[in-house]
Design a protein around this motif. Structure first.
Motif, short mmCIF file in Angstrom:
data_model
loop_
_atom_site.label_atom_id
_atom_site.label_comp_id
_atom_site.label_asym_id
_atom_site.label_seq_id
_atom_site.Cartn_x
_atom_site.Cartn_y
_atom_site.Cartn_z
N PHE A 269 0.83 -1.21 0.00
CA PHE A 269 0.00 0.00 0.00
C PHE A 269 0.87 1.25 0.00
CE2 PHE A 269 -3.79 -2.47 0.88
CZ PHE A 269 -4.80 -1.67 0.35
N ALA A 270 2.00 1.21 0.68
CA ALA A 270 2.92 2.35 0.65
C ALA A 270 3.42 2.57 -0.78
CB ALA A 270 4.09 2.10 1.59
N GLY A 271 3.71 1.48 -1.49
CA GLY A 271 4.12 1.59 -2.88
C GLY A 271 3.02 2.17 -3.75
N LEU A 272 1.78 1.76 -3.50
CA LEU A 272 0.65 2.32 -4.25
C LEU A 272 0.51 3.82 -3.99
CD1 LEU A 272 -2.34 -0.22 -4.08
CD2 LEU A 272 -1.10 0.57 -6.11
N MET A 273 0.71 4.23 -2.75
CA MET A 273 0.61 5.64 -2.42
C MET A 273 1.69 6.44 -3.15
SD MET A 273 0.56 7.57 1.28
CE MET A 273 2.33 7.43 1.53
N LEU A 274 2.91 5.91 -3.19
CA LEU A 274 4.00 6.59 -3.89
C LEU A 274 3.73 6.63 -5.39
CD1 LEU A 274 7.01 5.05 -1.94
CD2 LEU A 274 6.30 7.44 -1.89
N LEU A 275 3.23 5.54 -5.93
CA LEU A 275 2.88 5.50 -7.34
C LEU A 275 1.79 6.54 -7.65
CD1 LEU A 275 3.05 4.12 -10.15
CD2 LEU A 275 1.31 2.51 -9.34
N GLY A 276 0.78 6.60 -6.78
CA GLY A 276 -0.28 7.58 -6.96
C GLY A 276 0.23 9.01 -6.90
N MET A 277 1.21 9.26 -6.03
CA MET A 277 1.78 10.60 -5.93
C MET A 277 2.47 11.01 -7.22
SD MET A 277 3.23 10.44 -1.99
CE MET A 277 4.30 11.86 -2.20
N THR A 278 3.13 10.06 -7.89
CA THR A 278 3.75 10.38 -9.18
C THR A 278 2.68 10.72 -10.21
OG1 THR A 278 3.81 8.08 -9.95
CG2 THR A 278 5.69 8.86 -8.68
N PHE A 279 1.57 9.98 -10.21
CA PHE A 279 0.46 10.29 -11.12
C PHE A 279 -0.09 11.69 -10.82
CE2 PHE A 279 -0.55 5.51 -11.55
CZ PHE A 279 0.22 5.42 -12.70
#
Length: 255
Positions: free
Chosen positions: A152-162
């Motif tokens: 989930f932390a990875g998803l949050m970081l990925l979302g921040m790049t988007f």
């Protein structure tokens, strides 16, 4: 205080229009459908393993259900995040309220900070939806919560790049649809940019592979935090916000 004021204004705008409700509903339906499908496959595999004990080795709900679900969530975000960011600055430019904001004692960094945090808040609400599915799964099977937390932390970081890509694209145009298309195109480019890395080879191939935003998610999906992936997402987000700030400053001086 200015950041908080902009944040509240943007969140209020999201929820006084149908955008947030439609987005969350679509995301919930897609996540629920994927979760049900993946869970059904896991149940079939579990029944087969009951008759063949050798198949049961390595079978667990985290590996078979949660990780595929979160990988699919990452794909869904590629399509939906442009909708979250498309209006942030494009609508301000179209209605002329961006020029009005320039007359207030608000710094550009405060304006962008409030808008970015508001979009991030909507994104975190979206992430809560697959978490509900996972909590339902936890009542049926044991889960590896540490690995799930890392994913989930990875998803949050990925979302921040988007979000950083979307905010920058929204600063380039007055049209929300154009902003959404630009965001999707840019995000997709950085998603598939490593497809030719193996055939290219050499230093260029390594650069293309490093620029892939989804490849850096792989380690998080496995429950492992690697510093190079963490630094990549943070640098990508900061650089995207930096470009957005330059675009806003350029618009300010051009009037």
């Amino acid at each position: 205080m200015n950041v908080l004021a902009i944040f509240k204004r943007e969140v209020r705008t999201y929820f006084t229009s149908p955008i947030a409700y439609a987005l969350l509903t679509i995301f919930a339906i897609i996540c629920g459908f994927m979760f049900t499908s993946i869970l059904a496959q896991f149940q079939r595999a579990s029944f087969q393993s009951a008759m063949n004990p050798s198949m049961a080795q390595g079978m667990n709900a985290t590996e078979w259900v949660v990780r595929p679900l979160l990988r699919n969530v990452a794909v869904i975000l590629l399509f939906l995040m442009p909708i979250v960011t498309m209006r942030l600055l494009a609508e301000e430019r179209r209605t002329g309220t961006l020029e009005l904001l320039f007359t207030f004692p608000i710094r550009d960094v405060e304006l962008l900070g409030g808008k970015f945090l508001a979009a991030l808040a909507i994104f975190l609400v979206m992430l809560a939806l697959p978490l509900i599915n996972i909590l339902m799964l936890a009542s049926l099977a044991p889960l590896e919560w540490q690995a799930i937390g890392v994913a989930f932390a990875g998803l949050m970081l990925l979302g921040m790049t988007f979000l950083a890509i979307g905010l920058f694209c929204s600063s380039l145009t007055e049209n929300q649809i154009v902003a959404a298309v630009l965001t999707f195109g840019a995000a997709l480019l950085f998603w598939i940019i490593d497809w030719s890395a193996d055939s290219t080879g050499g230093t260029l191939g390594q650069v293309l592979s490093h620029l892939s935003i989804i490849r850096h998610f792989d380690s998080f999906q496995r429950g492992v935090i690697e510093s190079k992936d963490l630094i990549f997402y943070l640098n990508f987000t900061i650089f995207g916000l930096f470009l957005t700030m330059r675009a806003v400053e350029s618009h300010r001086w051009r009037g």
